[in-house]
Each structure stands twice: as structure tokens, then as C-alpha cells.
Scaffold this motif. Structure first.
Motif, PDB file in Angstrom:
ATOM      1  N   ARG A   1       0.841  -1.194   0.000  1.00 31.59           N
ATOM      2  CA  ARG A   1       0.000   0.000   0.000  1.00 31.59           C
ATOM      3  C   ARG A   1       0.878   1.247   0.000  1.00 31.59           C
ATOM      4  NH1 ARG A   1      -4.585  -1.305   4.649  1.00 31.59           N
ATOM      5  NH2 ARG A   1      -5.526  -3.136   3.608  1.00 31.59           N
ATOM      6  N   ASP A   2       0.412   2.268  -0.692  1.00 33.61           N
ATOM      7  CA  ASP A   2       1.087   3.574  -0.719  1.00 33.61           C
ATOM      8  C   ASP A   2       2.438   3.532  -1.425  1.00 33.61           C
ATOM      9  OD1 ASP A   2      -1.045   4.626   0.808  1.00 33.61           O
ATOM     10  OD2 ASP A   2      -0.061   3.983   2.660  1.00 33.61           O
ATOM     11  N   ALA A   3       2.737   2.471  -2.163  1.00 37.76           N
ATOM     12  CA  ALA A   3       3.966   2.440  -2.952  1.00 37.76           C
ATOM     13  C   ALA A   3       3.811   3.374  -4.146  1.00 37.76           C
ATOM     14  CB  ALA A   3       4.253   1.020  -3.429  1.00 37.76           C
ATOM     15  N   PRO A   4       4.932   3.869  -4.692  1.00 42.50           N
ATOM     16  CA  PRO A   4       4.825   4.669  -5.919  1.00 42.50           C
ATOM     17  C   PRO A   4       4.110   3.892  -7.015  1.00 42.50           C
ATOM     18  CG  PRO A   4       7.039   4.809  -4.995  1.00 42.50           C
ATOM     19  CD  PRO A   4       6.317   3.771  -4.198  1.00 42.50           C
ATOM     20  N   ARG A   5       3.393   4.599  -7.827  1.00 35.17           N
ATOM     21  CA  ARG A   5       2.583   3.979  -8.873  1.00 35.17           C
ATOM     22  C   ARG A   5       3.437   3.063  -9.747  1.00 35.17           C
ATOM     23  NH1 ARG A   5      -2.315   4.853 -11.378  1.00 35.17           N
ATOM     24  NH2 ARG A   5      -2.426   4.377 -13.606  1.00 35.17           N
ATOM     25  N   GLY A   6       2.985   1.813  -9.923  1.00 32.67           N
ATOM     26  CA  GLY A   6       3.691   0.857 -10.755  1.00 32.67           C
ATOM     27  C   GLY A   6       4.725   0.024 -10.024  1.00 32.67           C
ATOM     28  N   PHE A   7       4.943   0.309  -8.731  1.00 33.03           N
ATOM     29  CA  PHE A   7       6.002  -0.388  -7.995  1.00 33.03           C
ATOM     30  C   PHE A   7       5.470  -1.168  -6.792  1.00 33.03           C
ATOM     31  CE2 PHE A   7       8.150   3.170 -10.073  1.00 33.03           C
ATOM     32  CZ  PHE A   7       9.192   2.501 -10.707  1.00 33.03           C
ATOM     33  N   ALA A   8       4.157  -1.316  -6.675  1.00 33.70           N
ATOM     34  CA  ALA A   8       3.575  -1.904  -5.471  1.00 33.70           C
ATOM     35  C   ALA A   8       4.000  -3.354  -5.269  1.00 33.70           C
ATOM     36  CB  ALA A   8       2.046  -1.802  -5.528  1.00 33.70           C
ATOM     37  N   HIS A   9       3.995  -4.160  -6.336  1.00 31.92           N
ATOM     38  CA  HIS A   9       4.375  -5.574  -6.191  1.00 31.92           C
ATOM     39  C   HIS A   9       5.867  -5.710  -5.917  1.00 31.92           C
ATOM     40  CE1 HIS A   9       0.691  -7.868  -6.999  1.00 31.92           C
ATOM     41  NE2 HIS A   9       0.339  -6.854  -7.783  1.00 31.92           N
ATOM     42  N   LEU A  10       6.689  -4.986  -6.653  1.00 34.54           N
ATOM     43  CA  LEU A  10       8.133  -5.032  -6.437  1.00 34.54           C
ATOM     44  C   LEU A  10       8.476  -4.682  -4.990  1.00 34.54           C
ATOM     45  CD1 LEU A  10      10.919  -3.607  -8.688  1.00 34.54           C
ATOM     46  CD2 LEU A  10      10.796  -2.885  -6.327  1.00 34.54           C
ATOM     47  N   MET A  11       7.914  -3.583  -4.492  1.00 32.57           N
ATOM     48  CA  MET A  11       8.264  -3.122  -3.149  1.00 32.57           C
ATOM     49  C   MET A  11       7.674  -4.016  -2.065  1.00 32.57           C
ATOM     50  SD  MET A  11       8.322   1.024  -3.582  1.00 32.57           S
ATOM     51  CE  MET A  11       9.272   1.223  -2.073  1.00 32.57           C
ATOM     52  N   GLY A  12       6.538  -4.673  -2.384  1.00 35.38           N
ATOM     53  CA  GLY A  12       5.969  -5.610  -1.421  1.00 35.38           C
ATOM     54  C   GLY A  12       6.867  -6.803  -1.173  1.00 35.38           C
ATOM     55  N   PHE A  13       7.429  -7.365  -2.246  1.00 36.58           N
ATOM     56  CA  PHE A  13       8.296  -8.534  -2.097  1.00 36.58           C
ATOM     57  C   PHE A  13       9.649  -8.171  -1.496  1.00 36.58           C
ATOM     58  CE2 PHE A  13       5.245 -10.704  -4.778  1.00 36.58           C
ATOM     59  CZ  PHE A  13       5.339 -12.011  -4.354  1.00 36.58           C
ATOM     60  N   LEU A  14      10.064  -6.902  -1.602  1.00 34.35           N
ATOM     61  CA  LEU A  14      11.349  -6.490  -1.046  1.00 34.35           C
ATOM     62  C   LEU A  14      11.250  -6.047   0.410  1.00 34.35           C
ATOM     63  CD1 LEU A  14      12.852  -4.493  -4.055  1.00 34.35           C
ATOM     64  CD2 LEU A  14      13.565  -6.735  -3.212  1.00 34.35           C
ATOM     65  N   ASP A  15      10.046  -5.837   0.894  1.00 33.96           N
ATOM     66  CA  ASP A  15       9.846  -5.372   2.269  1.00 33.96           C
ATOM     67  C   ASP A  15       9.768  -6.570   3.211  1.00 33.96           C
ATOM     68  OD1 ASP A  15       9.161  -4.179   4.648  1.00 33.96           O
ATOM     69  OD2 ASP A  15       7.222  -3.414   3.953  1.00 33.96           O
TER      70      ASP A  15
END
Length: 492
Positions: free
Chosen positions: A318-332
Motif C-alpha cells: 500500500r502507498d507504494a509509488p505507482r507501478g512499484f507496489a508488487h516489487l516493493m511488497g516482495f522487497l519489504d
């Protein structure tokens, strides 16, 4: 501090709006030699003698498709300690892909998130369409620095004093070498595995202390898998077949997507020079494991510690930059929730018992490598920064008493994976330091720190200035100079 700047590489990267091209992940390109590093605070100990090597992933050209931070070209940073002095140098790993793109002046391969067919040339490894950037893991073995790629690349060698590139490891098999090769300092052996999309899907191998491949066997698994790490004891290697792996239906369409499958985790225990028929498989709770700590034998049991992901498929952030939500979810890591965990495999009964050892989100663990494959007491984990693939603290565990100690960095300061550095003539297992590179976003600088593990919560005993701000990355290692020279060390 004396600094020698090397000739620049060719870089064409123009757009730095990607969230993993900013802040602590800002790319840097300068290669330098720096001697007699300046001390910011404290004093460099005289009771250590060796090298700390840490990797980073650097995007050099505008990507083909969506960039993933694990696509970046490997750059190694080395700091050498001797007689209370510290020297530093850094080099790109001159992989075949790096050199080809330097010549072309542009990206030739799509990355992990690029669509099928995006690469302009055939790729390497288990994915088959990627550039082998040799940016995931680094160890020292047989007197060389060995750099490897998580999707099973070629394995590159560098000089442990100068970091000069020395080309491909001649022992590497055709299916490549996964990141997280394991070095047993007491024998000089390096254990490794690889994986692919074609049968037999996985192999296990042993390289001796002289850099010669002496054992290489197929591992029987039912289909393409995505293991990331392995473990070993004095007599066994421990491989894994986890339920998070390629989606076979997506693969048929050329898409490299992963999903959790409805089955147990499996761990294969094989004698260190055993064959496929010698493997004993043990089932355990479904999870994915990026990294293990140590493993050892205790009576009828093999005991293994690592980081159990409670949520291997975290979904979008949630609240990730547009287009990066899945990438940032797996890296968090606060979304995948890795927890320090212990598995016990009973070789007599064939049963598995397991439990969390800590309920905090922890990963990227280290321990005294002199105790690799042996009963050990102390582990050191990195604390993840919520929302990012970054570290902002460390936890020391006494795995016997259950005690733990924490060290939190100041806001805006981010650490590297921190291996244990034994003191010369160490008296016991935790007689030494953690070593880490720090990126300070407040001052736009980087430094190296040493933390006395006997006084863990007291903070660094020394802060050493680096000649430039480095980028974040994944893995690191420490090697005593005696080990670099001799290829093995006597057991503790």
C-alpha cells in the motif's frame, strides 16, 4: 587518506525516478584505490587481520522494461585491515554481460520484471533470459574472491588484495552456480548447488581447497525449483525443495512468475560426498527461506537455523509509488515477515520438529565462520527498515541462554550485512567484532564500522571514512588473511 581514481566506465542511465535508484540505493560508478583511511571516531583495532568484501547492484544503462534492484551489475567493495590500518578499493565485476553492454553503450538484456523476449541477446542461468550480473553473493575460497548470481551464473574470480578481475571460475558447471556457495574453513571445501528449468532441475557439488571440482551430482526433485540458499554440517549438506517456485502454467507462456504451491517444505540431507540415492528428505511447514544460518549434528538429529517467512507471497505494498507496489511488497521484509527459526531433523525416526526462536522480523544472519557446521552459540541478524530493502540495526542472539541484545542505528543511517570478525588468538566464540559499511543519508557519506561483540549495545568501537558514498546491496563476507593465504584454518 590517499585516493587514486580509476578511468570511468561507460554509463548511459538517464532516469533516476525509480524508488531503488534513490537514497541509499543511488547508483555510484567511480572505482578507486584508497589507502590509510581516515578515522572519524575511535581507533582501528590491531587484533584483526583480513578483508571485508561487500557487493552492490548498480544500474549502468537505461533498463529494458521495468528495473528490479537485483538486475544491477555487481560491484565489490573491499576494506583490508592490518596492523591498525585500513585500505579500501572497489571494482565492478567484469562479467561477460557487463563487458558486452560497455561495448554496446546500452542495455542488451531485460531484467527480472521485463516481458518475455525483451532481451536482445540470449541470457544465462535458471531464468535463461537474464544477464549474469554476478551481483548477489560473495565469498573467499582457494585464495580468490568468488562472486556469484542468484539465478545460477558463471562464478567470477577476483584477486583478494587488489580486486582485479581474474575471469571465470574454471570449475563452474554448465548449469552454473547459485549464489550462497558455502565455504568450510576447517577443510577448505566449498559446497554449492544450482537449479534450472530442465531435468534433473538441481545439482549439488563440492570444490576442494585448491579450486578443483571434486564432486557433482544431480538432486532428484519433481520439477523446476527456486532454492536460494543451503546449509551444511560436518558430515552433510542440506538442500531444499520449497513450495514457492515457478508457476508452470505461466512458464509455458514464457512468463517467469512464482507462486506458493499447496504442499510442505522439503529438506534433503545428503552426505557431503553422497549421491542422489543417498539423500533423505524431511517435510516441514510450508514457507520460503532466503537465508540460513548454521547447521550441526546433535545425537540422532541434524539441527538447522534460518529465517522462516510467514508470508512468502506478500502481495502489493500500500502507498507504494505507482507501478512499484508488487516489487516493493516482495522487497519489504516486514511484509514477508522472516523470523529466526530452528528445524530439527531426526535421522533415526525421519521426523521434523521446528519452532521460532524469535518473533521479531530478522534476516541476513551471520555467525563466527570458524564454527560453520559445528554446534555454535551466537548469531547476529540484521534488522530491516520497514518499507524498504534496507537494514537499520542488528540483533545478537545467545542461542543457548535465549538472551538477545540489540543495536539500532540513528535515523537515516543504513547498514550492510555484517559478518563476524574473530580477534587474532580469540578466546571464545564471540570474541571479535561485526564489520559493516554504513550509508549515511544525512551527510551523503559512507563509512565502515566495527562493533565489539562482547559489548554489543555500546555501539561501534571505530568509524572509518570511505572515500565516496556507496550504494546498498545484498551480501558480504570476512576472510582472515591466514585463510586467504593457506586456504583453510584449524577448527576452533
Amino acid at each position: 587518506m590517499q585516493v587514486e581514481q580509476l578511468p570511468p566506465i561507460v554509463t548511459t542511465l538517464s532516469d533516476l525516478e525509480h524508488p531503488y535508484m534513490k537514497g541509499a540505493w543511488t547508483p555510484m560508478y567511480g572505482e578507486v584505490n584508497a589507502s590509510r583511511l581516515a578515522v572519524i571516531e575511535g581507533k582501528i583495532p590491531t587484533d584483526i587481520d583480513g578483508i571485508y568484501v561487500r557487493n552492490t547492484e548498480i544500474p549502468v544503462h537505461d533498463p529494458i522494461g521495468r528495473y528490479h534492484p537485483f538486475d544491477g551489475d555487481g560491484m565489490l567493495h573491499l576494506i583490508s585491515f592490518r596492523n591498525g590500518q585500513a585500505d579500501y578499493r572497489n571494482r565492478f565485476v567484469r562479467t561477460r554481460g557487463f563487458e558486452a553492454e560497455q561495448e554496446a553503450g546500452r542495455s542488451l538484456w531485460g531484467g527480472l520484471m521485463a516481458p518475455p523476449g525483451a532481451s536482445l541477446r540470449p541470457g544465462w542461468g535458471a531464468h535463461e533470459g537474464l544477464k549474469d550480473s554476478s551481483s548477489t553473493d560473495v565469498v573467499v575460497h582457494a585464495g580468490k574472491v568468488v562472486s556469484t548470481f542468484y539465478q545460477c551464473g558463471e562464478a567470477y574470480l577476483l584477486d583478494p588484495d587488489t580486486l582485479e578481475n581474474q575471469g571465470l571460475a574454471g570449475w563452474a558447471p554448465i548449469d552454473g552456480v547459485s549464489a550462497h556457495t558455502k565455504v568450510d574453513e576447517s577443510t577448505g571445501e566449498m559446497l554449492f548447488f544450482n537449479y534450472s528449468k530442465h531435468a534433473p532441475y538441481m545439482h549439488y557439488g563440492v570444490v576442494d581447497q585448491h579450486g578443483k571440482l571434486v564432486h557433482y551430482v544431480p538432486v532428484p526433485v519433481p520439477g523446476p525449483r527456486l532454492p536460494h540458499d543451503m546449509a551444511f554440517t560436518r558430515n552433510y549438506a542440506i538442500l531444499n525443495d520449497l513450495p514457492l517456485h515457478w508457476d508452470l502454467e505461466a512458464l509455458k507462456g514464457g512468463f517467469h512468475a512464482t507462486r506458493m504451491h499447496d504442499r510442505a517444505s522439503r529438506f534433503g540431507i545428503i552426505p557431503r560426498r553422497g549421491n542422489g540415492q543417498d539423500i533423505r528428505w524431511f517435510e516441514a511447514a510450508p514457507t520460503y527461506i532466503l537465508h540460513f544460518l548454521n547447521a550441526y549434528e546433535e545425537g540422532d538429529e541434524v539441527v538447522m537455523d534460518g529465517y522462516f517467512q510467514e508470508n512468502p507471497e506478500p502481495g502489493p505494498m500500500r502507498d507504494a509509488p505507482r507501478g512499484f507496489a508488487h516489487l516493493m511488497g516482495f522487497l519489504d521484509q516486514h511484509m514477508t515477515r522472516p523470523k529466526l527459526h530452528r528445524w530439527r531433523f531426526n535421522l533415526k525416526t525421519g521426523t521434523t520438529t521446528e519452532q521460532h526462536l524469535d518473533e521479531r522480523v530478522l534476516e541476513f544472519g551471520m555467525y563466527n565462520q570458524r564454527y560453520a557446521g559445528l554446534p555454535y552459540r551466537y548469531a547476529y541478524s540484521a534488522v530491516a527498515t520497514p518499507g524498504w530493502f534496507l537494514f537499520d540495526g542488528f540483533v545478537k542472539h545467545d542461542l543457548v541462554s535465549g538472551q538477545s541484545w540489540s543495536l539500532q542505528l540513528a535515523e537515516g543511517r543504513y547498514a550492510s550485512e555484517a559478518p563476524f570478525v574473530p580477534r587474532i588468538d580469540a578466546k571464545d566464540e564471540d570474541d571479535g567484532y561485526l564489520v559493516s559499511f554504513i550509508i549515511d543519508e544525512n551527510t551523503q557519506t559512507s563509512e565502515c564500522v566495527l562493533i565489539d561483540c562482547k559489548r554489543f549495545e555500546a555501539g561501534p568501537v571505530v568509524r572509518i571514512a570511505l572515500p565516496h558514498k556507496i550504494s546498498s546491496g545484498t551480501h558480504s563476507c570476512w576472510a582472515d588473511r591466514r585463510f586467504v593465504r593457506d586456504g583453510m584454518l584449524p577448527p576452533p
